[in-house]
Design an enzyme around this catalytic site. Structure first.
Site, PDB file in Angstrom:
ATOM      1  N   ILE A  30       0.845  -1.203   0.000  1.00 55.12           N
ATOM      2  CA  ILE A  30       0.000   0.000   0.000  1.00 55.12           C
ATOM      3  C   ILE A  30       0.879   1.252   0.000  1.00 55.12           C
ATOM      4  O   ILE A  30       0.635   2.205  -0.753  1.00 55.12           O
ATOM      5  CB  ILE A  30      -0.958  -0.002   1.223  1.00 55.12           C
ATOM      6  CG1 ILE A  30      -1.960  -1.167   1.113  1.00 55.12           C
ATOM      7  CG2 ILE A  30      -1.690   1.337   1.335  1.00 55.12           C
ATOM      8  CD1 ILE A  30      -2.889  -1.328   2.314  1.00 55.12           C
ATOM      9  N   GLU A 141     -10.518  -7.219   9.108  1.00 55.45           N
ATOM     10  CA  GLU A 141     -10.539  -8.453   9.889  1.00 55.45           C
ATOM     11  C   GLU A 141     -10.983  -8.206  11.336  1.00 55.45           C
ATOM     12  O   GLU A 141     -11.312  -9.143  12.054  1.00 55.45           O
ATOM     13  CB  GLU A 141      -9.147  -9.096   9.850  1.00 55.45           C
ATOM     14  CG  GLU A 141      -9.211 -10.530  10.273  1.00 55.45           C
ATOM     15  CD  GLU A 141      -8.268 -11.427   9.516  1.00 55.45           C
ATOM     16  OE1 GLU A 141      -8.068 -11.226   8.314  1.00 55.45           O
ATOM     17  OE2 GLU A 141      -7.740 -12.336  10.151  1.00 55.45           O
ATOM     18  N   ARG A 182      -5.336 -17.693  14.637  1.00 56.39           N
ATOM     19  CA  ARG A 182      -5.639 -16.821  13.500  1.00 56.39           C
ATOM     20  C   ARG A 182      -6.075 -15.434  13.972  1.00 56.39           C
ATOM     21  O   ARG A 182      -5.781 -14.427  13.357  1.00 56.39           O
ATOM     22  CB  ARG A 182      -6.751 -17.475  12.661  1.00 56.39           C
ATOM     23  CG  ARG A 182      -7.593 -16.546  11.776  1.00 56.39           C
ATOM     24  CD  ARG A 182      -6.751 -15.997  10.647  1.00 56.39           C
ATOM     25  NE  ARG A 182      -7.423 -14.978   9.850  1.00 56.39           N
ATOM     26  CZ  ARG A 182      -7.723 -15.106   8.578  1.00 56.39           C
ATOM     27  NH1 ARG A 182      -7.448 -16.219   7.958  1.00 56.39           N
ATOM     28  NH2 ARG A 182      -8.280 -14.122   7.914  1.00 56.39           N
ATOM     29  N   TYR A 185      -4.085 -11.484  15.112  1.00 60.41           N
ATOM     30  CA  TYR A 185      -3.931 -10.251  14.315  1.00 60.41           C
ATOM     31  C   TYR A 185      -5.139  -9.330  14.514  1.00 60.41           C
ATOM     32  O   TYR A 185      -4.997  -8.155  14.860  1.00 60.41           O
ATOM     33  CB  TYR A 185      -3.779 -10.661  12.850  1.00 60.41           C
ATOM     34  CG  TYR A 185      -3.870  -9.592  11.798  1.00 60.41           C
ATOM     35  CD1 TYR A 185      -2.836  -8.698  11.570  1.00 60.41           C
ATOM     36  CD2 TYR A 185      -5.003  -9.507  10.966  1.00 60.41           C
ATOM     37  CE1 TYR A 185      -2.913  -7.737  10.564  1.00 60.41           C
ATOM     38  CE2 TYR A 185      -5.089  -8.566   9.954  1.00 60.41           C
ATOM     39  CZ  TYR A 185      -4.048  -7.679   9.751  1.00 60.41           C
ATOM     40  OH  TYR A 185      -4.132  -6.742   8.741  1.00 60.41           O
ATOM     41  N   VAL A 253      -8.188 -23.484  -0.163  1.00 57.62           N
ATOM     42  CA  VAL A 253      -8.180 -23.855   1.251  1.00 57.62           C
ATOM     43  C   VAL A 253      -9.612 -24.194   1.684  1.00 57.62           C
ATOM     44  O   VAL A 253     -10.530 -23.381   1.513  1.00 57.62           O
ATOM     45  CB  VAL A 253      -7.596 -22.699   2.099  1.00 57.62           C
ATOM     46  CG1 VAL A 253      -7.767 -22.981   3.581  1.00 57.62           C
ATOM     47  CG2 VAL A 253      -6.124 -22.469   1.750  1.00 57.62           C
TER      48      VAL A 253
HETATM   49  P1  NAD Z   1       2.934  -4.854   3.500  1.00 57.67           P
HETATM   50  O1  NAD Z   1       3.444  -6.004   4.301  1.00 57.67           O
HETATM   51  O2  NAD Z   1       3.164  -4.862   2.041  1.00 57.67           O
HETATM   52  O3  NAD Z   1       3.538  -3.498   4.085  1.00 57.67           O
HETATM   53  C1  NAD Z   1       3.872  -3.318   5.435  1.00 57.67           C
HETATM   54  C2  NAD Z   1       5.233  -2.629   5.473  1.00 57.67           C
HETATM   55  O4  NAD Z   1       5.548  -2.346   6.842  1.00 57.67           O
HETATM   56  C3  NAD Z   1       6.371  -3.526   4.934  1.00 57.67           C
HETATM   57  O5  NAD Z   1       7.101  -2.860   3.929  1.00 57.67           O
HETATM   58  C4  NAD Z   1       7.243  -3.796   6.151  1.00 57.67           C
HETATM   59  O6  NAD Z   1       8.623  -3.882   5.853  1.00 57.67           O
HETATM   60  C5  NAD Z   1       6.933  -2.569   7.020  1.00 57.67           C
HETATM   61  N1  NAD Z   1       7.203  -2.841   8.435  1.00 57.67           N
HETATM   62  C6  NAD Z   1       6.690  -3.844   9.182  1.00 57.67           C
HETATM   63  N2  NAD Z   1       7.195  -3.796  10.417  1.00 57.67           N
HETATM   64  C7  NAD Z   1       8.046  -2.745  10.454  1.00 57.67           C
HETATM   65  C8  NAD Z   1       8.879  -2.205  11.460  1.00 57.67           C
HETATM   66  N3  NAD Z   1       8.939  -2.762  12.682  1.00 57.67           N
HETATM   67  N4  NAD Z   1       9.621  -1.110  11.178  1.00 57.67           N
HETATM   68  C9  NAD Z   1       9.587  -0.558   9.941  1.00 57.67           C
HETATM   69  N5  NAD Z   1       8.804  -1.039   8.940  1.00 57.67           N
HETATM   70  C10 NAD Z   1       8.058  -2.117   9.196  1.00 57.67           C
HETATM   71  O7  NAD Z   1       1.372  -4.726   3.808  1.00 57.67           O
HETATM   72  P2  NAD Z   1       0.257  -3.822   3.110  1.00 57.67           P
HETATM   73  O8  NAD Z   1      -0.654  -4.721   2.362  1.00 57.67           O
HETATM   74  O9  NAD Z   1       0.867  -2.674   2.427  1.00 57.67           O
HETATM   75  O10 NAD Z   1      -0.561  -3.339   4.385  1.00 57.67           O
HETATM   76  C11 NAD Z   1      -0.329  -2.104   5.030  1.00 57.67           C
HETATM   77  C12 NAD Z   1      -1.276  -1.971   6.224  1.00 57.67           C
HETATM   78  O11 NAD Z   1      -2.628  -2.140   5.816  1.00 57.67           O
HETATM   79  C13 NAD Z   1      -1.022  -2.989   7.338  1.00 57.67           C
HETATM   80  O12 NAD Z   1      -1.183  -2.350   8.586  1.00 57.67           O
HETATM   81  C14 NAD Z   1      -2.126  -4.013   7.149  1.00 57.67           C
HETATM   82  O13 NAD Z   1      -2.475  -4.637   8.370  1.00 57.67           O
HETATM   83  C15 NAD Z   1      -3.258  -3.152   6.601  1.00 57.67           C
HETATM   84  N6  NAD Z   1      -4.169  -3.964   5.767  1.00 57.67           N
HETATM   85  C16 NAD Z   1      -3.922  -4.198   4.447  1.00 57.67           C
HETATM   86  C17 NAD Z   1      -4.819  -4.951   3.707  1.00 57.67           C
HETATM   87  C18 NAD Z   1      -4.665  -5.173   2.223  1.00 57.67           C
HETATM   88  O14 NAD Z   1      -5.660  -5.502   1.608  1.00 57.67           O
HETATM   89  N7  NAD Z   1      -3.510  -5.003   1.636  1.00 57.67           N
HETATM   90  C19 NAD Z   1      -5.932  -5.507   4.314  1.00 57.67           C
HETATM   91  C20 NAD Z   1      -6.150  -5.277   5.666  1.00 57.67           C
HETATM   92  C21 NAD Z   1      -5.264  -4.490   6.371  1.00 57.67           C
HETATM   93  N1  UDP Z   2      -6.609 -18.916   0.231  1.00 56.26           N
HETATM   94  C1  UDP Z   2      -6.700 -20.031  -0.609  1.00 56.26           C
HETATM   95  N2  UDP Z   2      -5.580 -20.439  -1.284  1.00 56.26           N
HETATM   96  C2  UDP Z   2      -4.396 -19.805  -1.201  1.00 56.26           C
HETATM   97  C3  UDP Z   2      -4.300 -18.656  -0.353  1.00 56.26           C
HETATM   98  C4  UDP Z   2      -5.434 -18.238   0.339  1.00 56.26           C
HETATM   99  O1  UDP Z   2      -7.768 -20.652  -0.714  1.00 56.26           O
HETATM  100  O2  UDP Z   2      -3.437 -20.247  -1.873  1.00 56.26           O
HETATM  101  C5  UDP Z   2      -7.821 -18.417   0.924  1.00 56.26           C
HETATM  102  C6  UDP Z   2      -7.722 -18.171   2.434  1.00 56.26           C
HETATM  103  O3  UDP Z   2      -7.958 -19.351   3.167  1.00 56.26           O
HETATM  104  C7  UDP Z   2      -8.803 -17.122   2.642  1.00 56.26           C
HETATM  105  C8  UDP Z   2      -8.775 -16.313   1.359  1.00 56.26           C
HETATM  106  O4  UDP Z   2      -8.104 -17.123   0.392  1.00 56.26           O
HETATM  107  O5  UDP Z   2     -10.062 -17.761   2.737  1.00 56.26           O
HETATM  108  C9  UDP Z   2      -8.088 -14.969   1.444  1.00 56.26           C
HETATM  109  O6  UDP Z   2      -6.809 -15.136   2.000  1.00 56.26           O
HETATM  110  P1  UDP Z   2      -5.728 -13.978   2.140  1.00 56.26           P
HETATM  111  O7  UDP Z   2      -4.469 -14.625   2.596  1.00 56.26           O
HETATM  112  O8  UDP Z   2      -5.633 -13.164   0.916  1.00 56.26           O
HETATM  113  O9  UDP Z   2      -6.208 -13.025   3.327  1.00 56.26           O
HETATM  114  P2  UDP Z   2      -7.534 -12.751   4.145  1.00 56.26           P
HETATM  115  O10 UDP Z   2      -8.558 -12.206   3.221  1.00 56.26           O
HETATM  116  O11 UDP Z   2      -7.967 -14.041   4.775  1.00 56.26           O
HETATM  117  O12 UDP Z   2      -7.079 -11.746   5.149  1.00 56.26           O
END
Ligand code: NAD
Ligand code: UDP
Length: 390
Positions: A30, A141, A182, A185, A253
């Site tokens: 992101i 979540e 699970r 988080y 899964v």
């Molecule tokens: P991502 O893992 O790609 O990015 C997270 C970044 O944080 C990574 O680059 C990692 O190196 C950095 N990081 C982690 N711990 C650190 C630390 N201790 N010090 C410095 N940097 C650190 O994940 P993302 O998909 O970009 O998600 C960003 C945020 O959005 C997260 O908080 C995640 O929980 C939330 N989120 C994302 C999604 C999604 O759909 N992508 C869904 C739900 C929540």
């Molecule tokens: N999943 C799957 N096969 C894979 C990876 C994930 O069936 O190879 C399923 C997982 O069990 C969940 C959904 O895909 O039901 C989305 O998983 P993801 O890891 O993207 O994150 P979530 O939406 O659960 O946070």
């Protein structure tokens, strides 16, 4: 100046002043898209904090038009006193840093809880004590399972939206038992949300909480064995991309019956930019950010990705494109799943007028085109020479 040099106006017609933004976790999926948007379309300055910068390297060169507006600071927020100075230098802090891949929640629950609660605490405290605005990334979540999932199969109320559409100010947060790790988080994210909310109520912290609903697109996670650990398990987009690149069946899964709504990262980033530039409308709010129109079961996602990838490559799909695996086999002990996640969009629509635009087919088309261009040669080489690549 901003990309194009035009003065940007907020939703109330006021000119937007350039901000300094401390973005923690800027090097992730992101963060990389948000940095790209801020550099290309605004005049804001970014102090980009992360332990990695691979995904934003293309933005850091001194020959780029926005050179000097983005600075990378390699630091681990767990133990680095420089964080405080960076937050104090900024007008706004955006915290994205987290362990956020479900394969870690039940296998590395301690790291997950520390990362999503303990490590986020100083960021909240520093913002609160210094009267700095905070946009904190939580997750959809936090809602856990839907109320409807506890009703018997076929019960008419299962079809009542009140039992499955998730509302920021009304839906309960329903997690499984403690042994289902699970939920480590979701629980850590919920506690930090409550802490931020309390800092707002008691100490006047200006905050916005974002709950992303499965944002997907280029640069999400990693392809195992190519730019990540060969045994690593990323989120579903990268798992399925990896299977498609290697011409192996996609693993469903527990049959892939869970449902998700997927939103294109570029749509979602528009929503974040509106939050950044409209503090009066975003402060004190919790926002669902997702696309309720893009709901599918994971099995349907696998089928659509198979079809799109075949169109992108011109290769026919495998005769058996998917296989079922148990969650225990795939994720290990303590896995559990959210059954269904549909975001209610009333609040973000009312406050920021934001709506997602991109259909599931279109977002998968552009994402899988990117995956194919970026990884197909490397995967071919790794498969031809498995010893060297391991
Ligand atoms: P991502 O893992 O790609 O990015 C997270 C970044 O944080 C990574 O680059 C990692 O190196 C950095 N990081 C982690 N711990 C650190 C630390 N201790 N010090 C410095 N940097 C650190 O994940 P993302 O998909 O970009 O998600 C960003 C945020 O959005 C997260 O908080 C995640 O929980 C939330 N989120 C994302 C999604 C999604 O759909 N992508 C869904 C739900 C929540
Ligand atoms: N999943 C799957 N096969 C894979 C990876 C994930 O069936 O190879 C399923 C997982 O069990 C969940 C959904 O895909 O039901 C989305 O998983 P993801 O890891 O993207 O994150 P979530 O939406 O659960 O946070």
């Amino acid at each position: 100046m901003a990309g194009g040099g035009a003065v940007r106006l907020d939703l109330d017609g006021q000119a937007i002043q350039p901000l300094t933004i401390c973005m923690v976790g800027a090097g992730g999926f992101i963060g990389s898209h948000l940095c790209e948007k801020l550099m290309a379309e605004t005049s804001h300055r970014v102090l980009a904090v992360d332990v990695y910068n691979d995904k934003i390297k293309h933005l850091l060169g001194s020959d780029l038009p926005w050179s000097g507006r983005i600075e990378f600071h390699r630091l681990n927020i767990k133990h680095d006193s420089r964080l405080e100075g960076l937050i104090k230098m900024a007008d706004l802090t955006i915290n994205l840093a987290a362990i956020c891949t479900p394969a870690d929640y039940n296998t590395r629950p301690l790291d997950t809880i520390y990362s999503n609660f303990i490590d986020a605490l100083p960021v909240v405290k520093i913002c609160s004590e210094n009267n700095k605005r905070l946009i904190h990334f939580s997750t959809c979540e936090v809602y856990g399972k839907t109320a409807g999932s506890f009703l018997p199969q076929g019960h008419p109320l299962r079809n009542d939206a009140d039992f499955y559409v998730l509302k920021e100010d009304a839906s309960p947060c329903i997690f499984g038992p403690i042994e289902k790790q699970r939920w480590s988080y979701a629980c850590a994210k919920q506690l930090i949300e409550r802490l931020i909310y309390a800092e707002g109520a008691e100490n006047g912290l200006e905050f916005t909480i974002v709950r992303p609903f499965n944002w997907i697109g280029p640069r999400m996670d990693f392809i195992p064995g190519i730019d990540g650990p060969s045994e690593g398990v990323p989120r579903v987009l990268a798992c399925f991309s990896n299977n498609l690149l290697r011409r192996e069946p996609l693993k469903l899964v527990d049959g892939g019956q869970s449902q998700r709504t997927f939103v294109y990262i570029k749509d979602a980033i528009e929503a974040v930019l509106l939050m950044i530039e409209n503090p009066a409308r975003a402060n004190g709010q919790i926002f669902n950010v997702g696309n309720p129109n893009n709901e599918v079961t994971v099995k349907q996602l696998a089928e659509i990705m198979t079809e799109v990838y075949s169109k992108v490559t011109g290769e026919a799909p495998l005769e058996v494109p998917t296989i079922d695996v148990s969650s225990k086999e795939f994720y290990g002990e303590g896995y559990d799943d959210s059954d269904r996640r549909i975001p209610d969009m009333t609040i973000i629509n009312r406050q920021l007028g934001w709506n997602p635009k991109t259909s599931l087919w279109d977002l998968l088309d552009s994402t899988l085109t990117y995956q194919h261009k970026t990884y197909s040669q490397a995967v071919k080489l790794a498969m031809a020479n498995p010893v060297a690549s391991s």
